[in-house]
Scaffold this motif. Structure first.
Motif, PDB file in Angstrom:
ATOM      1  N   TYR A   1      -0.781  -5.140  28.069  1.00 45.98           N
ATOM      2  CA  TYR A   1       0.094  -4.564  27.309  1.00 45.98           C
ATOM      3  C   TYR A   1       0.305  -3.126  27.801  1.00 45.98           C
ATOM      4  CZ  TYR A   1      -2.298  -8.017  24.409  1.00 45.98           C
ATOM      5  OH  TYR A   1      -3.228  -9.056  23.865  1.00 45.98           O
ATOM      6  N   ASN A   2      -0.737  -2.253  28.072  1.00 41.56           N
ATOM      7  CA  ASN A   2      -0.527  -0.999  28.667  1.00 41.56           C
ATOM      8  C   ASN A   2       0.067  -0.238  27.881  1.00 41.56           C
ATOM      9  OD1 ASN A   2      -2.204  -1.121  30.947  1.00 41.56           O
ATOM     10  ND2 ASN A   2      -0.436  -1.800  32.409  1.00 41.56           N
ATOM     11  N   LEU A   3      -0.117  -0.087  26.615  1.00 43.31           N
ATOM     12  CA  LEU A   3       0.565   0.668  25.615  1.00 43.31           C
ATOM     13  C   LEU A   3      -0.418   2.043  25.333  1.00 43.31           C
ATOM     14  CD1 LEU A   3       1.140  -1.775  22.662  1.00 43.31           C
ATOM     15  CD2 LEU A   3       2.887  -0.869  24.268  1.00 43.31           C
ATOM     16  N   VAL A   4       0.305   2.982  25.214  1.00 42.06           N
ATOM     17  CA  VAL A   4      -0.474   4.503  25.121  1.00 42.06           C
ATOM     18  C   VAL A   4      -1.161   4.530  23.802  1.00 42.06           C
ATOM     19  CG1 VAL A   4      -0.410   7.027  25.224  1.00 42.06           C
ATOM     20  CG2 VAL A   4       0.927   5.524  26.737  1.00 42.06           C
ATOM     21  N   SER A   5      -2.368   4.300  23.818  1.00 42.35           N
ATOM     22  CA  SER A   5      -3.320   4.389  22.474  1.00 42.35           C
ATOM     23  C   SER A   5      -2.813   5.375  21.459  1.00 42.35           C
ATOM     24  CB  SER A   5      -5.003   4.275  22.878  1.00 42.35           C
ATOM     25  OG  SER A   5      -5.233   5.265  23.675  1.00 42.35           O
ATOM     26  N   ARG A   6      -2.604   6.742  22.181  1.00 49.75           N
ATOM     27  CA  ARG A   6      -2.505   7.558  20.874  1.00 49.75           C
ATOM     28  C   ARG A   6      -1.347   7.645  20.502  1.00 49.75           C
ATOM     29  NH1 ARG A   6      -0.248  11.860  22.932  1.00 49.75           N
ATOM     30  NH2 ARG A   6       0.166  11.928  25.406  1.00 49.75           N
ATOM     31  N   LEU A   7      -0.224   6.908  20.809  1.00 44.73           N
ATOM     32  CA  LEU A   7       1.094   7.053  20.460  1.00 44.73           C
ATOM     33  C   LEU A   7       1.357   6.001  19.372  1.00 44.73           C
ATOM     34  CD1 LEU A   7       2.935   7.939  23.318  1.00 44.73           C
ATOM     35  CD2 LEU A   7       2.075   9.598  21.897  1.00 44.73           C
ATOM     36  N   SER A   8       2.338   6.057  18.438  1.00 47.03           N
ATOM     37  CA  SER A   8       2.608   5.140  17.562  1.00 47.03           C
ATOM     38  C   SER A   8       3.536   4.065  18.395  1.00 47.03           C
ATOM     39  CB  SER A   8       3.495   5.571  16.269  1.00 47.03           C
ATOM     40  OG  SER A   8       4.648   5.966  16.946  1.00 47.03           O
ATOM     41  N   SER A   9       3.719   2.600  17.735  1.00 45.45           N
ATOM     42  CA  SER A   9       4.699   1.705  18.217  1.00 45.45           C
ATOM     43  C   SER A   9       5.887   2.467  18.793  1.00 45.45           C
ATOM     44  CB  SER A   9       4.850   0.734  17.592  1.00 45.45           C
ATOM     45  OG  SER A   9       3.667   0.215  17.171  1.00 45.45           O
ATOM     46  N   TYR A  10       6.696   3.263  17.868  1.00 43.29           N
ATOM     47  CA  TYR A  10       7.761   3.716  17.968  1.00 43.29           C
ATOM     48  C   TYR A  10       7.761   4.638  19.179  1.00 43.29           C
ATOM     49  CZ  TYR A  10      11.739   6.781  17.148  1.00 43.29           C
ATOM     50  OH  TYR A  10      12.903   7.451  17.199  1.00 43.29           O
ATOM     51  N   ASP A  11       6.824   5.708  19.212  1.00 40.68           N
ATOM     52  CA  ASP A  11       6.559   6.595  20.373  1.00 40.68           C
ATOM     53  C   ASP A  11       6.331   5.764  21.687  1.00 40.68           C
ATOM     54  OD1 ASP A  11       7.311   8.751  19.186  1.00 40.68           O
ATOM     55  OD2 ASP A  11       5.293   8.987  18.247  1.00 40.68           O
ATOM     56  N   ASN A  12       5.581   4.694  21.628  1.00 41.53           N
ATOM     57  CA  ASN A  12       5.586   4.008  22.874  1.00 41.53           C
ATOM     58  C   ASN A  12       6.582   3.244  23.531  1.00 41.53           C
ATOM     59  OD1 ASN A  12       2.842   3.297  24.302  1.00 41.53           O
ATOM     60  ND2 ASN A  12       2.220   3.525  21.962  1.00 41.53           N
ATOM     61  N   VAL A  13       7.719   2.745  22.439  1.00 35.61           N
ATOM     62  CA  VAL A  13       9.062   2.383  22.953  1.00 35.61           C
ATOM     63  C   VAL A  13       9.686   3.472  23.390  1.00 35.61           C
ATOM     64  CG1 VAL A  13      10.969   0.859  22.175  1.00 35.61           C
ATOM     65  CG2 VAL A  13       8.567   0.274  21.462  1.00 35.61           C
ATOM     66  N   LYS A  14       9.646   4.457  22.835  1.00 40.44           N
ATOM     67  CA  LYS A  14      10.599   5.655  23.336  1.00 40.44           C
ATOM     68  C   LYS A  14      10.440   6.219  24.469  1.00 40.44           C
ATOM     69  CE  LYS A  14      10.044   9.833  21.210  1.00 40.44           C
ATOM     70  NZ  LYS A  14      10.064  10.861  20.390  1.00 40.44           N
TER      71      LYS A  14
ATOM     72  N   GLN B   1       1.882  -6.976  22.581  1.00 39.08           N
ATOM     73  CA  GLN B   1       2.717  -7.427  23.625  1.00 39.08           C
ATOM     74  C   GLN B   1       4.358  -7.471  23.298  1.00 39.08           C
ATOM     75  OE1 GLN B   1       2.881  -7.505  26.775  1.00 39.08           O
ATOM     76  NE2 GLN B   1       1.646  -9.085  27.363  1.00 39.08           N
ATOM     77  N   ARG B   2       4.696  -7.782  22.082  1.00 37.56           N
ATOM     78  CA  ARG B   2       5.992  -7.546  21.516  1.00 37.56           C
ATOM     79  C   ARG B   2       6.323  -6.127  21.766  1.00 37.56           C
ATOM     80  NH1 ARG B   2       5.127 -11.130  16.396  1.00 37.56           N
ATOM     81  NH2 ARG B   2       6.819 -10.248  15.582  1.00 37.56           N
ATOM     82  N   ILE B   3       5.424  -5.234  21.265  1.00 39.61           N
ATOM     83  CA  ILE B   3       5.942  -3.833  21.426  1.00 39.61           C
ATOM     84  C   ILE B   3       6.110  -3.499  22.936  1.00 39.61           C
ATOM     85  CG2 ILE B   3       4.945  -1.331  21.177  1.00 39.61           C
ATOM     86  CD1 ILE B   3       5.633  -2.730  18.297  1.00 39.61           C
TER      87      ILE B   3
END
Lengths: 225, 404
Positions: A93-106, A150-152
């Motif tokens: 996934y490699n999402l930034v853990s400190r950011l919200s879903s919204y901020d990750n997508v942004k 994964q969807r995020i």
């Protein structure tokens, strides 16, 4: 437009030993299709995807995007391609853990100066909605399930409307329900004219693909149309 | 990447890492507090020395002592002729007493004050007291601390008693009726006790001749040369000049003057600057090491995040800009924290100094200090992080993401 690899090789040096990861890989990938790259672990699938997504470079051979040979591009040109024309979906996934879903997508939109902040919000929410994750926009990755993360990650990959989507085992860590949602999203993207390149073990993915390359010991062993 | 987005992203990153920034805030606060303490202390010492110099007339006085040859009357006259000298006289003293009684028949039950008489002429009186007075033989000018003591006023007639020897080991007291011509503020001189009254030279010679069993003319003759002298400059700003000429012309006369010590105050302020500067520079070097190590660890923990944003299209320059903004936010916060800490410390120190009556040393914060503190903080932060930022922004995306 096509993505074309000609005699692409990738070698790495480990403990003074030269290891061949990819050997003379030749591929043609069309836009508007889902292309699957299948192979066992260590076959070089992820390296191939990294080369195609321009986060890794070839040791020899040529990589064309359309008519342009991108093998010799510098770092800035590659970054420009990644931000404007492609997206990557990672297995982890490699999402930034400190950011919200919204901020990750942004995130991909932060480097696009042409989009103003109100448009940006609408685009992010639209992308989340497309993956059915709008209600989770304020959640941090740690509060989401694997499938939701994964969807995020896919929503992030879609947010800058890329022409090419690279996905590394996108359904590797998700349940059947989420797998189906994700693959349908990829199919929609391909139908919109994008090139979707998926590296996978999954036979289900194969069913969704227009073309399958089987990779064995760093070489293309089979191409199934 | 827009600056606003940069600040927003950097701000959220700063807040998420704030616990790890503690050591940065601590070291930078120490640097800034030490710098400001040094700066404020040196400035207040300098300011206090300047106000002492301009406000203090004692600084016009120069005391000279010859440690070999006696100072002759000719030398005294030469000194009086030096430009910037208002007056100069031999340092001579004799003990006597002011007695307050109705007439010289009263032997008991009167009030008296032990004093020291110094002979002066008209020029000396004006230089010492600022009064335009000509003393008659039986006039005296009294230290103002005796004003109103036992009814002493200008014009009051009193008796001046002094020792009279009529043979080598025996003597008695003799007295002379004198009039108080005025009061004066006695300058602080090393050679003068606190009770000096100014008398006419002939009265002084009379008292001395009585003590030494000599005639007044003999004593005058004997006192032609002296070993100590008092010189009064016409202005504080001329004291150094006069002292310089004296040192050049009369090598055997050792000079002592308060301005010499006051002159040392700016030098002391400079010394504070130099020592403080060395300490501040050492602390900056130490801070660079600490900050560099802390930021290195912080960025190491964020390599994955940086790898992700690089993979989704952030250029090396974007990442560098992002990290510089973060460092700037940390530096700004450090300036606020350290200046706030210094302000509190300064208020506390000023309360303590006020209790010790050291108002002149009270510390202050100036605009230039705030600018310097900000400059030092930013300089330290950027020096400590520029290499790490450069290295981090150029990371290998594949390696970072694979490692994770």
């Amino acid at each position: 437009m096509k993505l074309i690899l000609r005699d692409v090789c990738k070698d790495v040096t480990f403990n003074d030993q030269r290891i061949h990861i990819l050997t003379n890989v030749n591929m043609e990938i069309r836009y508007g299709e889902i292309t699957a790259i299948i192979g066992s672990s260590g076959s070089g699938k992820t390296t191939l995807l990294n080369i195609m997504s321009l986060i890794d470079r070839v040791s020899s051979g040529n990589y064309y995007i359309g008519d342009v040979n991108v093998s010799s591009w510098d770092d800035n040109q590659k970054s420009e391609f990644r931000r404007a024309y492609s997206s990557i979906v990672f297995q982890q996934y490699n999402l930034v853990s400190r950011l919200s879903s919204y901020d990750n997508v942004k995130l991909p939109l932060l480097v696009n100066r042409r989009i103003n902040s109100s448009d940006r919000r609408a685009i992010v929410l639209e992308s989340l909605k497309r993956l059915g994750m709008e209600h989770r926009k304020d959640h941090k990755p740690s509060t989401l399930s694997g499938g939701e993360q994964q969807r995020i990650a896919i929503a992030r990959a879609l947010v800058n409307n890329p022409a090419t989507i690279f996905a590394d085992e996108p359904t590797g860590n998700v349940d059947k329900g989420n797998e189906s949602i994700i693959l349908k999203a990829f199919r929609d993207m391909a139908e919109e004219g994008r090139a979707v390149i998926i590296v996978t073990h999954s036979e289900t993915v194969r069913d969704y693909s227009n073309k399958v390359f089987r990779l064995k010991h760093g070489e293309i062993s089979e191409v199934v149309q | 990447m827009k600056i606003r987005d940069n600040i927003e992203y950097g701000g959220s990153s700063f807040l998420s890492q704030i616990r790890h920034n503690k050591s940065i805030f601590i070291v930078l606060s120490i640097v800034i507090i030490v710098f400001n303490m040094t700066y404020s202390l040196a400035m207040s010492v300098k300011a206090s020395s300047e106000s002492e110099i301009t406000d203090n007339q004692n600084l016009c006085y120069i005391e000279g002592t010859s440690y070999s040859d006696a100072i002759t009357t000719d030398t005294l006259n030469e000194i009086r002729a030096i430009e910037g000298v208002k007056s100069a006289f031999f340092h001579r003293l004799i003990s006597c007493a002011i007695e307050i009684k109705a007439d010289d028949d009263v032997k008991e039950g009167f009030m008296g004050y032990q004093v020291s008489a110094v002979p002066v002429d008209k020029r000396d009186i004006e230089a010492i007291t600022g009064l335009q007075l000509v003393l008659g033989e039986n006039d005296i000018i009294v230290n103002e601390s005796y004003h109103d003591e036992g009814g002493l006023q200008t014009g009051t007639e009193v008796f001046l008693s002094y020792n009279y020897s009529y043979n080598e080991y025996t003597g008695t007291r003799k007295e002379v009726k004198v009039r108080i011509a005025g009061f004066y503020k006695q300058p602080v001189l090393n050679a003068w006790p606190d009770d000096v009254i100014l008398v006419d030279s002939s009265l002084f010679d009379t008292m001395q001749s009585a003590l030494y069993m000599l005639s007044a003319s003999d004593i005058k003759e004997a006192q032609m040369d002296q070993t100590a002298i008092v010189i009064i400059a016409d202005d504080v700003s001329n004291t150094n000049k006069v002292a310089g000429i004296m040192k050049e012309r009369y090598e055997t006369i050792r000079l002592n003057y308060a301005l010499k010590a006051a002159e040392g105050l700016p030098v002391f302020a400079q010394a504070i600057f130099v020592v403080g500067g060395i300490i501040v520079i050492s602390l900056i070097i130490m801070s660079v090491v600490v900050i560099s190590s802390t930021m290195g660890n912080m960025l190491k923990n964020r390599l994955h995040e940086i790898g992700i944003i690089r993979a989704i299209g952030f250029k090396v320059a974007d990442v560098r800009q992002l990290l510089i903004i973060e460092v700037t936010i940390i530096a700004l916060s450090a300036v606020c924290i350290s200046m706030g800490s210094f302000y509190l410390l300064m208020v506390l120190l000023n309360v303590i100094l006020a209790k010790q009556d050291l108002f002149l040393l009270a510390l202050e914060i100036s605009g230039s200090q705030i600018l310097w503190s900000t400059g030092i903080t930013f300089f330290t932060m950027y020096i400590a992080t520029f290499k790490i930022i450069g290295k981090t922004s150029k990371l290998n995306i594949v390696e970072v993401l694979r490692y994770e």
